[in-house]
Design an enzyme around this catalytic site. Sequence first.
Site, PDB file in Angstrom:
ATOM      1  CB  THR A 383      -1.795  -3.678  10.899  1.00 39.10           C
ATOM      2  OG1 THR A 383      -3.023  -3.914  11.265  1.00 39.10           O
ATOM      3  CG2 THR A 383      -1.938  -2.882   9.668  1.00 39.10           C
ATOM      4  N   GLY A 465       0.663  -1.267   6.777  1.00 36.60           N
ATOM      5  CA  GLY A 465       1.773  -0.515   6.273  1.00 36.60           C
ATOM      6  C   GLY A 465       1.966   0.861   7.167  1.00 36.60           C
ATOM      7  CB  ALA A 466       3.607   1.871   9.739  1.00 37.47           C
TER       8      ALA A 466
END
EC number: 2.3.2.2
Length: 569
Positions: A383, A465-466
């Site tokens: 993202t 970074g999830a």
Amino acid sequence: MSSAEDWSHLRLTASRRTLLFSSAAALGAAALATGSRAETAAARNGLARSSQGMVTSPHELASQAGQEVLQAGGNAIEAAIAINATLCVTYPHFCGLGGDAFMIISDREGNGFTLSGIGQAAAKPPNYGGPIPVRGPGSALTAAAAVDTWDQAFEFSRRSWGGRQPWKGLFKRAIQYASEGFPTTPSQRFWSNFRANEIGNWPDVVRVFTVDGRIPDVGETFRQPDLARTLTVLAENGGRYFYAGDLALRIARGLQQAGSPLTANDLARCRARNETPLRVSYRGGELVSLRPPTQGIATLEIMGTLDRLDLAAIPEGSADYYHVLVEAVKTAFIDRNRYVADPDFVDVPVNRLLSKVNLDAHAKSIDMRRAAPWPYVFKPGDTVFIGAVDRDGNCVSMLQTVYFDWGSGVVAGDTGILWHNRGASFSMDPQHINVLQPGKRPFHTLNPGMYFRGGRPRLLYGTQGADGQPQTLAAVLTRLIDYQMDPLNALTRPRFLLGKTFSDSRDSLKLELDAGQDVFADLAARGHEISPIPAQSPLAGHPGAIRIEADGSLVGAHDPRSDGLALGI
């Protein structure tokens, strides 16, 4: 390979990466559009400072687009939309119109709300007969709420903040760079090369994001004419045209021709949610984030746990420092994996998870001598973070995503819109809280944040970074708040990532090399399975931060691991 050889190899890898990125930066800089070159150079070499307004994003041209809006008298929302629209062009591997978006919006007095832009599952999802595919048309099964998030924020801006910038004008730079081209970034090249063995299976990615099947070089001019036409239509007709209008019909037709279950009716039903933020106390202030189905609650649980521990007695960067952060992450992720899903479909006990009793228990469970076991599966994703503060002190903290790098790999017909694969995060286990159901919103890793003191915003922050997002934020926030670092130092210091990565399937604790061999040895002695990664690794996230000082002046930076920067006016 021995541990000594492994360490030597990582040092060489880090050196090569530094050389590649510095060379790429020089090449890219030569091709950049003219602008505030002196200010850009100053921002790269240190902190951005201003008393009139500031933006930060992971791409220089996007930051410049937002800076231009502020300089023209625009507000933070208008600047954030211009930045995000530009990133949909210049960071196509992480960001796009076919994704989701999240905003925390506040004025200088602390009056704020969140926009949670999560596309819902198709009304008639297919019978997969097995796991949901992570790429391809079967993964393009949720609507995309990013543009509606912009649209709702824009209307609020005009209604409540006196916004006067025309919607069309916010797309000026995005349209220009899609049509005329922009220099390919090191990040786009890196993720294209990383997926080189898979891209051949994604014909839309080959068609739109390569040059006759060749991955473009860093600094090479890259154009997206189909996307330029789509952005122009969107600029002229407004945000809802993406969901109801000729553009919506073209998007739906393109997706269905590719094999996606999404229909025009699914797009028409897609809406971002205007919600009150979640809050947790931290060091005399309050951290705020978004409600489920985002993992904002996980970040708040981590920080609420750390608030109960005496970090002032722990040296920053020590083995104790990394250990306590990692253990706080584990306690929060256990709750997250058990409870967080779409509250329209399941009961998410938000108040209990953020309660004093639960956070006290988390803090007491941490054993400073031993690492707790970690059996959970890592969730990847990418993202972009955007921050904006205007001359009146209005603030936006924002994230936008296409989930995995390159999303589903499906482009909606001739629109140039890469669709996300967030629906792949659903489960097909009927007992799972995130089981796929018609109209359900998937679990989301995105969680931008703000920190308030005395009721007023003092920090804007967020990261790529999830699963790594709450982990990266724990490191960045403790350094900003507990250790009083400036944003650049806080973003530059070594970070960790607990769990699998694209290149390492072990559920180990990844830690950047420059944390030091003594720290690695100490953490290993406590039972952490340690995997060193290069210093300034892309795996450690790409956060940005803006700090608002007590006098209203601004200090900001974007992670040197990214292609971005903060710019003041």
